[in-house]
Design an enzyme around this catalytic site. Sequence first.
Site, PDB file in Angstrom:
ATOM      1  N   ASP A   1      57.582  28.898  63.488  1.00 50.57           N
ATOM      2  CA  ASP A   1      58.208  28.758  64.792  1.00 50.57           C
ATOM      3  C   ASP A   1      57.409  29.620  65.762  1.00 50.57           C
ATOM      4  O   ASP A   1      57.211  30.810  65.495  1.00 50.57           O
ATOM      5  CB  ASP A   1      59.632  29.318  64.657  1.00 50.57           C
ATOM      6  CG  ASP A   1      60.594  28.732  65.646  1.00 50.57           C
ATOM      7  OD1 ASP A   1      60.197  27.855  66.430  1.00 50.57           O
ATOM      8  OD2 ASP A   1      61.757  29.167  65.624  1.00 50.57           O
TER       9      ASP A   1
ATOM     10  N   ASP B   1      57.605  30.640  69.676  1.00 45.56           N
ATOM     11  CA  ASP B   1      58.427  30.540  70.885  1.00 45.56           C
ATOM     12  C   ASP B   1      57.809  31.342  72.020  1.00 45.56           C
ATOM     13  O   ASP B   1      57.473  32.521  71.838  1.00 45.56           O
ATOM     14  CB  ASP B   1      59.825  31.135  70.632  1.00 45.56           C
ATOM     15  CG  ASP B   1      60.658  30.304  69.681  1.00 45.56           C
ATOM     16  OD1 ASP B   1      60.495  29.070  69.667  1.00 45.56           O
ATOM     17  OD2 ASP B   1      61.491  30.896  68.958  1.00 45.56           O
TER      18      ASP B   1
ATOM     19  N   ARG C   1      62.420  27.118  58.548  1.00 41.43           N
ATOM     20  CA  ARG C   1      61.207  26.512  59.091  1.00 41.43           C
ATOM     21  C   ARG C   1      59.942  27.190  58.572  1.00 41.43           C
ATOM     22  O   ARG C   1      59.940  28.390  58.287  1.00 41.43           O
ATOM     23  CB  ARG C   1      61.229  26.490  60.608  1.00 41.43           C
ATOM     24  CG  ARG C   1      61.313  27.809  61.335  1.00 41.43           C
ATOM     25  CD  ARG C   1      62.707  28.350  61.665  1.00 41.43           C
ATOM     26  NE  ARG C   1      63.736  27.404  62.074  1.00 41.43           N
ATOM     27  CZ  ARG C   1      63.863  26.893  63.292  1.00 41.43           C
ATOM     28  NH1 ARG C   1      63.023  27.209  64.220  1.00 41.43           N
ATOM     29  NH2 ARG C   1      64.847  26.094  63.553  1.00 41.43           N
TER      30      ARG C   1
ATOM     31  N   ARG D   1      55.208  22.082  60.081  1.00 41.44           N
ATOM     32  CA  ARG D   1      56.551  22.119  60.649  1.00 41.44           C
ATOM     33  C   ARG D   1      57.105  20.705  60.743  1.00 41.44           C
ATOM     34  O   ARG D   1      56.480  19.819  61.299  1.00 41.44           O
ATOM     35  CB  ARG D   1      56.511  22.755  62.038  1.00 41.44           C
ATOM     36  CG  ARG D   1      57.784  22.620  62.864  1.00 41.44           C
ATOM     37  CD  ARG D   1      58.745  23.751  62.570  1.00 41.44           C
ATOM     38  NE  ARG D   1      59.979  23.630  63.334  1.00 41.44           N
ATOM     39  CZ  ARG D   1      60.277  24.377  64.406  1.00 41.44           C
ATOM     40  NH1 ARG D   1      59.435  25.287  64.818  1.00 41.44           N
ATOM     41  NH2 ARG D   1      61.421  24.222  65.018  1.00 41.44           N
TER      42      ARG D   1
END
Length: 168
Positions: free
Chosen positions: A96, A98, A93, A83
């Site tokens: 990710d 989250d 990306r 990343r």
Amino acid sequence: MNIVYIGLGANLVDPQAQLIKATNALSTHPAIKSLVVSSFYSSKPMGPQDQPDYVNAVARFETALEPEALLDQLQDIELRQGRVRKDERWGPRTLDLDILLFNNETISTPRLTVPHYGLCDREFVVFPLLELAPQLVLPNGSTLKQIADKLPKNGLTTLPSKEIKEIL
Ligand code: ROI
């Protein structure tokens, strides 16, 4: 132990393989226990449309880590999978991760907003989450089912697990 839900997303450099690799990193992490991962979903990009479709999933696990220590661990996995943080907002990306929910807590620090600010209006978060936790109630009292019932799928499709296993 804290019960945590995270969202996984990727749209570059073989996104399904990125999610599998991330799932492996989570399942072998010494501070992460009882990992469960949803199906993988193909989703249309939210934000700029001139980027590839995403592969998304949601994972649930238990951890003794505090929220920001967990965030450090997740960002470490993102970085190890190539990343690169770019200035471009909402750009593509490789991976990710989250934090969506942390127990039933509401957290607001400079680094972390929980529940994740996009949780309720992102079909690629709500439907995989519903698969893992059909009875989930958010910290604000709304049920996930109520949110899902009002949310268009916007082309969200489950990827066949056969396709996923082929890359393993
Ligand atoms: N769009 C989709 N479909 N899936 C994502 O995971 C995702 N992540 C993002 C933005 C750029 C907002 N768009 C996304 O960060």
